[in-house]
Design a protein around this motif. Structure first.
Motif, short mmCIF file in Angstrom:
data_model
loop_
_atom_site.label_atom_id
_atom_site.label_comp_id
_atom_site.label_asym_id
_atom_site.label_seq_id
_atom_site.Cartn_x
_atom_site.Cartn_y
_atom_site.Cartn_z
N TYR A 2 0.81 -1.19 0.04
CA TYR A 2 0.33 0.19 0.18
C TYR A 2 0.90 0.82 0.06
CZ TYR A 2 -4.47 -2.86 0.94
OH TYR A 2 -5.01 -3.31 0.85
N GLN A 3 2.12 1.33 -0.21
CA GLN A 3 2.37 2.32 0.07
C GLN A 3 3.04 2.85 -1.33
OE1 GLN A 3 6.43 1.35 2.22
NE2 GLN A 3 5.10 -0.25 3.03
N ILE A 4 1.89 3.13 -1.73
CA ILE A 4 2.01 3.91 -3.00
C ILE A 4 1.97 5.31 -3.59
CG2 ILE A 4 0.32 1.92 -3.71
CD1 ILE A 4 -1.61 3.22 -3.90
N LEU A 5 1.86 6.46 -1.99
CA LEU A 5 1.27 7.97 -2.76
C LEU A 5 2.85 8.31 -3.13
CD1 LEU A 5 0.05 8.93 0.71
CD2 LEU A 5 -1.04 8.51 -1.03
N PRO A 6 4.16 8.14 -3.10
CA PRO A 6 5.93 8.67 -4.31
C PRO A 6 5.38 8.67 -5.73
CG PRO A 6 6.00 7.36 -1.80
CD PRO A 6 4.71 7.05 -2.17
N TYR A 7 4.85 7.37 -5.74
CA TYR A 7 4.38 6.21 -7.33
C TYR A 7 3.70 7.62 -7.86
CZ TYR A 7 7.51 3.51 -5.14
OH TYR A 7 8.54 2.89 -4.33
N ILE A 8 2.23 7.41 -7.57
CA ILE A 8 1.29 8.41 -8.07
C ILE A 8 1.93 9.84 -7.48
CG2 ILE A 8 -1.41 9.41 -7.14
CD1 ILE A 8 -1.74 6.28 -5.55
N PHE A 9 2.89 10.31 -7.11
CA PHE A 9 2.41 11.82 -7.20
C PHE A 9 3.70 11.78 -7.95
CE2 PHE A 9 5.24 15.94 -5.82
CZ PHE A 9 3.96 16.37 -5.17
N GLY A 10 4.52 10.68 -8.48
CA GLY A 10 5.53 10.89 -8.75
C GLY A 10 5.49 10.37 -10.46
N ILE A 12 2.27 12.03 -11.23
CA ILE A 12 1.11 13.26 -11.19
C ILE A 12 2.66 14.42 -12.11
CG2 ILE A 12 -0.11 15.47 -10.45
CD1 ILE A 12 -1.29 13.27 -8.89
N LEU A 13 3.65 14.35 -11.11
CA LEU A 13 4.35 15.22 -11.70
C LEU A 13 5.14 14.74 -12.93
CD1 LEU A 13 7.08 16.22 -8.81
CD2 LEU A 13 5.29 16.93 -10.07
N SER A 14 5.62 13.24 -13.49
CA SER A 14 6.47 13.19 -14.47
C SER A 14 5.08 13.58 -16.41
CB SER A 14 6.10 11.66 -14.86
OG SER A 14 6.99 10.87 -14.30
N TYR A 15 3.72 13.78 -15.43
CA TYR A 15 2.46 13.71 -16.68
C TYR A 15 2.48 15.20 -16.82
CZ TYR A 15 -2.07 15.02 -18.92
OH TYR A 15 -2.29 15.48 -19.96
N GLY A 18 5.97 16.80 -18.55
CA GLY A 18 6.06 15.88 -20.11
C GLY A 18 7.24 14.46 -20.26
N GLY A 19 7.38 13.74 -18.75
CA GLY A 19 7.74 12.20 -19.37
C GLY A 19 8.42 11.55 -18.15
N VAL A 20 8.72 10.62 -17.74
CA VAL A 20 8.93 10.02 -16.56
C VAL A 20 10.84 10.38 -16.78
CG1 VAL A 20 10.07 7.63 -15.89
CG2 VAL A 20 7.60 8.26 -16.77
N GLU A 21 10.86 10.82 -17.87
CA GLU A 21 12.89 10.98 -18.01
C GLU A 21 13.26 12.04 -17.10
OE1 GLU A 21 16.38 11.44 -21.81
OE2 GLU A 21 14.24 11.02 -21.83
N ASN A 22 11.91 13.30 -18.27
CA ASN A 22 11.82 14.07 -17.23
C ASN A 22 12.11 14.46 -15.56
OD1 ASN A 22 12.48 15.46 -19.90
ND2 ASN A 22 10.12 16.32 -19.97
N PHE A 23 10.70 13.40 -15.14
CA PHE A 23 10.98 13.43 -13.68
C PHE A 23 11.57 13.64 -13.03
CE2 PHE A 23 9.61 11.11 -10.68
CZ PHE A 23 9.25 11.77 -9.63
N PHE A 24 12.70 12.19 -13.35
CA PHE A 24 14.00 12.33 -13.22
C PHE A 24 15.11 12.78 -13.15
CE2 PHE A 24 11.86 7.99 -12.65
CZ PHE A 24 12.00 7.00 -11.81
#
Length: 286
Positions: A2-10, A12-15, A18-24
């Motif tokens: 159930y430890q999913i909040l950081p990934y949901i937030f990540g 949203i930020l990736s969206y 403009g993408g997961v690569e930009n987020f990282f």
């Protein structure tokens, strides 16, 4: 899990970015910046000193800080940063540090404010609950600190015991799915592998226990015989030592999980707070 909040937030930020690569790429700027600012606010809440809080926020983000480093910081010794390639590994870990430390610091602020008889129980509930659904070890630390301070307030019939009880009980109920899953999850062969790694780690908790006991005794002496205004800060420092001390001995002698090194950073924060308290006490000597 159930430890999913950081990934949901990540996500949203990736969206948004403009993408997961930009987020990282950008997360290593966004989260350490917020973490540093909130750690500064935390220390400003404790000490009221701008420069001491700024200095302490730097120490919070340096996991290699030791007591012997104080002289090197004040003399601006270049060897202190030899071989450093980033701010610290704390600033690069997601979600265990970048995301959850923000709420961990907010939890410490709310605990301190509750000890001052201010209504911060809702911020504490939010901090503990988000920690439960983000990074279990920060949840354990905040929960154990809340429980320890509640027992203390109950023993001495202090006013803030009601707020601590409400915050602790509410957080427990909200985090119940995580607690149940963690307690009854079947790890199968992974449990044996984790058990082997825990056994193979040569982690002697005695030096940490000695340092923690020394800091605890000094805090008690300061609040008892010198300056009672450090009472609440001492309570935060002492209760932050508990998780490492409890779980390290359970692991070391009984070989049960979780591995105690997960609580080293909380020990680190408590050590930094203790050093800053001593510095602040010396500065304010009449």
């Amino acid at each position: 899990n159930y430890q999913i909040l950081p990934y949901i937030f990540g996500g949203i930020l990736s969206y948004i970015l403009g993408g997961v690569e930009n987020f990282f790429y950008l997360k290593n700027f966004i989260f350490p910046t917020f973490g540093f600012l909130i750690s500064f606010i935390l220390l400003k809440t404790f000490f009221r000193s701008f420069f001491l809080s700024l200095f302490g926020a730097v120490l919070f983000y340096n996991p290699y800080f030791a007591t012997s480093d104080i002289y090197r910081y004040f003399t601006i010794d270049n060897t202190l940063w030899s071989g450093a390639s980033t701010l610290s590994y704390l600033a690069a870990k997601y979600p265990s540090q970048q995301f959850t430390f923000i709420f961990y610091f907010l939890g410490l602020i709310s605990l301190f404010k509750i000890l001052e008889n201010k209504n911060y129980k809702y911020l504490l509930i939010i901090s503990i609950t988000i920690s439960a659904y983000s990074y279990l070890y920060d949840f354990v630390v905040l929960s154990l600190m809340t429980f320890s301070l509640f027992v203390y307030s109950l023993a001495f019939n202090l006013k803030y015991k009601r707020d601590l009880f409400i915050a602790g009980l509410s957080s427990f109920l909200l985090a119940l799915p995580v607690i149940v899953i963690s307690a009854f999850q079947e790890f199968r062969e992974d449990a044996l592998l984790a058990f082997f790694f825990t056994q193979s780690q040569n982690f002697n908790p005695t030096p940490f226990l000695v340092k923690s006991l020394f800091a605890t005794i000094v805090c008690l002496l300061i609040t008892k015989f010198y300056n009672k205004s450090y009472h609440n800060l001492s309570a935060i420092i002492i209760t932050q030592f508990f998780p490492l001390m409890i779980f390290s001995y359970l692991c070391y002698y009984f070989l049960i999980l979780p591995y105690p090194y997960h609580f080293m950073l909380n020990y680190h924060f408590s050590k930094v707070l203790f050093i800053l308290m001593i510095i602040n006490l010396i500065i304010n000597l009449n």
